[in-house]
Design a protein around this motif. Structure first.
Motif, PDB file in Angstrom:
ATOM      1  N   ASN B  87       9.473 -32.420  76.576  1.00  0.00           N
ATOM      2  CA  ASN B  87       9.331 -32.473  78.036  1.00  0.00           C
ATOM      3  C   ASN B  87       9.258 -31.077  78.641  1.00  0.00           C
ATOM      4  OD1 ASN B  87       9.319 -35.209  78.031  1.00  0.00           O
ATOM      5  ND2 ASN B  87      11.446 -35.462  78.673  1.00  0.00           N
ATOM      6  N   PRO B 168      10.161 -44.238  83.255  1.00  0.00           N
ATOM      7  CA  PRO B 168      10.213 -43.057  82.380  1.00  0.00           C
ATOM      8  C   PRO B 168       8.825 -42.496  82.040  1.00  0.00           C
ATOM      9  CG  PRO B 168      11.540 -44.854  81.500  1.00  0.00           C
ATOM     10  CD  PRO B 168      10.768 -45.425  82.632  1.00  0.00           C
ATOM     11  N   ASP B 169       7.800 -43.347  82.088  1.00  0.00           N
ATOM     12  CA  ASP B 169       6.461 -42.850  81.759  1.00  0.00           C
ATOM     13  C   ASP B 169       5.847 -42.071  82.913  1.00  0.00           C
ATOM     14  OD1 ASP B 169       6.622 -44.057  79.322  1.00  0.00           O
ATOM     15  OD2 ASP B 169       5.744 -45.957  80.033  1.00  0.00           O
ATOM     16  N   GLY B 259      13.402 -39.941  81.086  1.00  0.00           N
ATOM     17  CA  GLY B 259      12.035 -39.517  80.844  1.00  0.00           C
ATOM     18  C   GLY B 259      11.755 -38.127  81.397  1.00  0.00           C
TER      19      GLY B 259
END
Lengths: 393, 308
Positions: B87, B168-169, B259
């Protein structure tokens, strides 16, 4: 290569409240292969004219023809003209070769294999083939100047436009490049418009020169014609260094009169000023003959009287002497009138000292007369007869 | 020593005494900040590194008896760490790239003599002056499922609403978008300065050379913005690493929306919530290494150009 024709071209800049006319109704034709120099003082519209030819400025009125097409609305990239800038405007992130490639890559469909030899050949012609892999910041001013020329030449355009390309060079290099550029243009035979504020460049380089002032074309002529037969007072004062001497005079009977001196005219000249009452009297510094009054010291008044008895000779005082080596520039004033100064050039070997009294002879055959109001030439100095009958402008 | 600087001095080591005179005299000025800086910044980093080699948990005493790289090997086997690293990189690269692209576009538009360009410049730059806490709250409202502006707009266009923060996407993209909004103005200002430094003749030369507008920018103008790009991207990347504030403010806790966990949020969570001090220290060191890896090439570039 083509004829370039400006037809009543006007450029006005919008300055909020009022329009500023940069170029006013300019018409002229630049012949195929000709080297035309646009010259004039700062702000006279010469650069604007060049930029209109390049397509970098829009045209307010009139038409520009290149060959048989009107190029008013043709974008710069489609005009097939190459421009050389005063600052050279080389692309700093590209090597010399890439700089020279750029125009060909963008304006033609040539492949890299075809471009390569063209660039190499042009670089050899200009003597910069050793520099092809360097970037502009590694070059001297003179070398950058050559690259800028090379970038224009390699494109083989219809017209070269040059905007004071030599003015960033030092004096020696500038005069070398002047010769070289002229030679190059002669060999290539490409129509060239060259802008400069330097009248020496204009005189030495141009096939013809176009003198502009305040956006108005003053005269288009060969350098010698502009020098000897200026169309008006502005051209007379602008071309030639040191400048022509001017005196504002009044026509009285068959004489020209000003506070400092009186200049009698012969019949033929008197006819030329028949319609005007005020004239500007012009004479080039090298046309003034100075007779040293030293002889007068020996023979006292006798010789002196003989000198000034010529009605075109005047007693003057030397103010300043500027030795140039080959010649001396002498600043003179009429005796008894300190404010009326003028300049004469004499041979560098002759010595004059400030304060000395000399006799200045201004031959009638050498004088120019301009209309006191319009500034137009009413009489130019006499050269050979064939030229005297030819009309200027 | 007193006349060490004089040219007629008979003292043999003139140069040396000269240097040491200056050295001693200037000591007073640079030594205190040097020591403070060394102790509190570099000393602390060093200490942190030592802690990362231990097994410490909690904020009690630190046991320095056994030093190893266990915390680092642990990190590479930890899916949370791998996820946070991924991330971080996605955020870093996407955010920087998009910011630069938008900034460049805006700068070119500004440079092409847009009217009121001063006003626009301020408008674009303004978000940058806001704190992360403010922009996070602002974007929470924007992304609100029921009455956020974004969902209102897309639903009025006939699309279905999205859970921007809790999906989360989507959350990482939503965060990147918000950060881009905040920082593209900065990229614009840097690029605008770069563009203003390019002489007008460059454009004119390229045009008379036959380049159209696209080619002109692509081949002549944008390559000359290399310096601006490098300095803007370094600053943007450093901001991206600091996105902790933004994520923290979204939830007001050490647990960012699912996420959107990045190394910075994970590090703080490990240290202050889960009390894995040594593990947090190791993550901190790796984050530090990442920042160094970003900034070193820039400093080298500057140094080579003699600007440092």
């Amino acid at each position: 290569m083509s004829t370039l024709k400006l037809d009543h071209v006007t450029k006005a800049f919008d300055d909020g409240s009022e329009d500023i006319i940069a170029v006013d109704d300019l018409s002229m034709t630049i012949d195929d292969g000709e080297f035309l120099v646009l010259v004039g003082p700062s702000g006279c519209g010469k650069s604007t004219t060049l930029r209109m030819l390049a397509g970098l400025e829009t045209i307010t009125a009139g038409e520009i023809h290149l060959g048989d097409r009107v190029i008013n609305d043709v974008k710069p990239k489609d005009r097939d003209v190459a421009m050389v800038f005063q600052s050279y405007a080389l692309y700093p992130h590209m090597t010399v070769r890439e700089n020279m490639n750029f125009g060909l890559e963008e304006s033609t469909t040539l492949s890299d294999e075809e471009i390569r030899p063209l660039v190499t050949e042009t670089a050899e012609m200009l003597g910069i083939d050793e520099l092809l892999d360097r970037t502009p910041d590694e070059l001297s001013g003179g070398q950058q100047q050559r690259v800028a020329l090379g970038r224009a030449i390699v494109r083989d355009p219809e017209v070269f436009l040059m905007d004071e390309p030599l003015s960033n060079l030092d004096a020696k290099l500038r005069s070398d490049m002047r010769t070289e550029l002229q030679q190059l243009q002669g060999e290539l035979g490409t129509t060239t418009v060259y802008v400069t504020h330097d009248q020496t460049e204009a005189m030495t380089m141009g096939d013809r020169i176009a003198i502009l002032n305040d956006g108005v074309l003053q005269q288009v002529a060969t350098p010698l014609e502009a020098y000897h037969r200026p169309a008006n007072r502005f051209v007379a004062g602008f071309i030639g260094d040191p400048s022509m001497n001017f005196f504002e005079m009044t026509v009285q009977d068959d004489r020209l009169v000003t506070e400092q001196f009186t200049y009698p005219l012969t019949r033929k000249l008197r006819d030329a000023v028949d319609d005007v009452s005020q004239v500007t009297f012009g004479v080039r510094p090298e046309s003034i003959e100075l007779t040293q009054a030293t002889a007068a010291i020996d023979h006292e008044s006798v010789e002196f009287i003989a000198e000034v008895s010529d009605e075109h000779s005047f007693e003057t005082i030397v103010d300043v002497v500027e030795p140039m080596g080959n010649e001396n520039t002498i600043h003179l004033s009429f005796s008894g009138a300190d404010d009326a100064t003028f300049v004469a050039t004499i041979d560098g070997e002759r010595e004059l000292t400030p304060g000395q009294t000399v006799v200045a002879h201004i031959p009638e055959s050498e004088i120019h007369l301009f209309d006191g109001e319009t500034g137009l030439a009413v009489h130019n100095r006499l050269r050979d007869e064939s030229e005297a009958t030819e009309s200027t402008m | 020593m007193t006349d060490g600087g004089s040219a007629v001095s008979t003292d043999e080591p003139t140069l040396l005494s000269n240097v040491s005179d200056e050295f001693l005299g200037s000591l007073l000025f640079w030594l205190p900040p040097f020591l403070l800086m060394g102790f509190f910044v570099y000393g602390a980093i060093g200490w942190n590194f030592v802690i990362s080699l231990t097994e410490t948990s909690g904020f009690g005493g630190v046991d320095y008896s056994q030093l190893d790289i266990e915390q680092y090997t642990r990190a590479f086997g930890d899916p949370t760490f791998i996820n946070a690293t991924t991330n971080t990189f996605v955020l870093l690269i996407t955010f920087t790239a998009v910011c630069l692209a938008i900034g460049l576009l805006l700068a070119i538009m500004m440079d092409r003599k847009l009217r009121f360009d001063n006003g626009f410049r301020t408008i674009y730059l303004l978000p940058m002056s806001l704190s992360f806490v403010v922009t996070a709250q602002f974007w929470l409202w924007m992304y609100n499922y029921d009455n956020g502006l974004i969902n209102i707009i897309i639903s009025s266009l006939g699309f279905s609403k999205y859970q921007w923060i809790s999906n989360p996407d989507l959350v990482l993209s939503a965060v990147i978008f918000a950060l881009v909004w905040q920082f593209s103005g900065y990229a614009m200002v840097v690029y605008l300065a770069g563009l203003r430094a390019i002489p007008q003749e460059q454009y004119e030369a390229a045009r008379t050379d036959g380049a159209n507008t696209l080619r002109l920018y692509q081949r002549v103008i944008i390559p000359q913005l290399k310096g601006a790009t490098i300095s803007a991207s370094v600053v943007l990347m450093v901001f991206a690493l600091k996105a902790f504030d933004f994520l923290y403010s979204l939830t007001g806790s050490y647990i960012p929306p699912k996420g959107s966990d990045i190394l910075a949020t994970m590090m703080v969570r490990q240290a202050f919530r889960i009390n894995n001090q040594a593990y947090a220290a190791a993550i901190g060191i790796m984050l530090f290494a990442l920042a160094l890896a970003i900034i070193t090439p820039y400093l080298t570039y500057q140094h080579r150009r003699g600007e440092l």
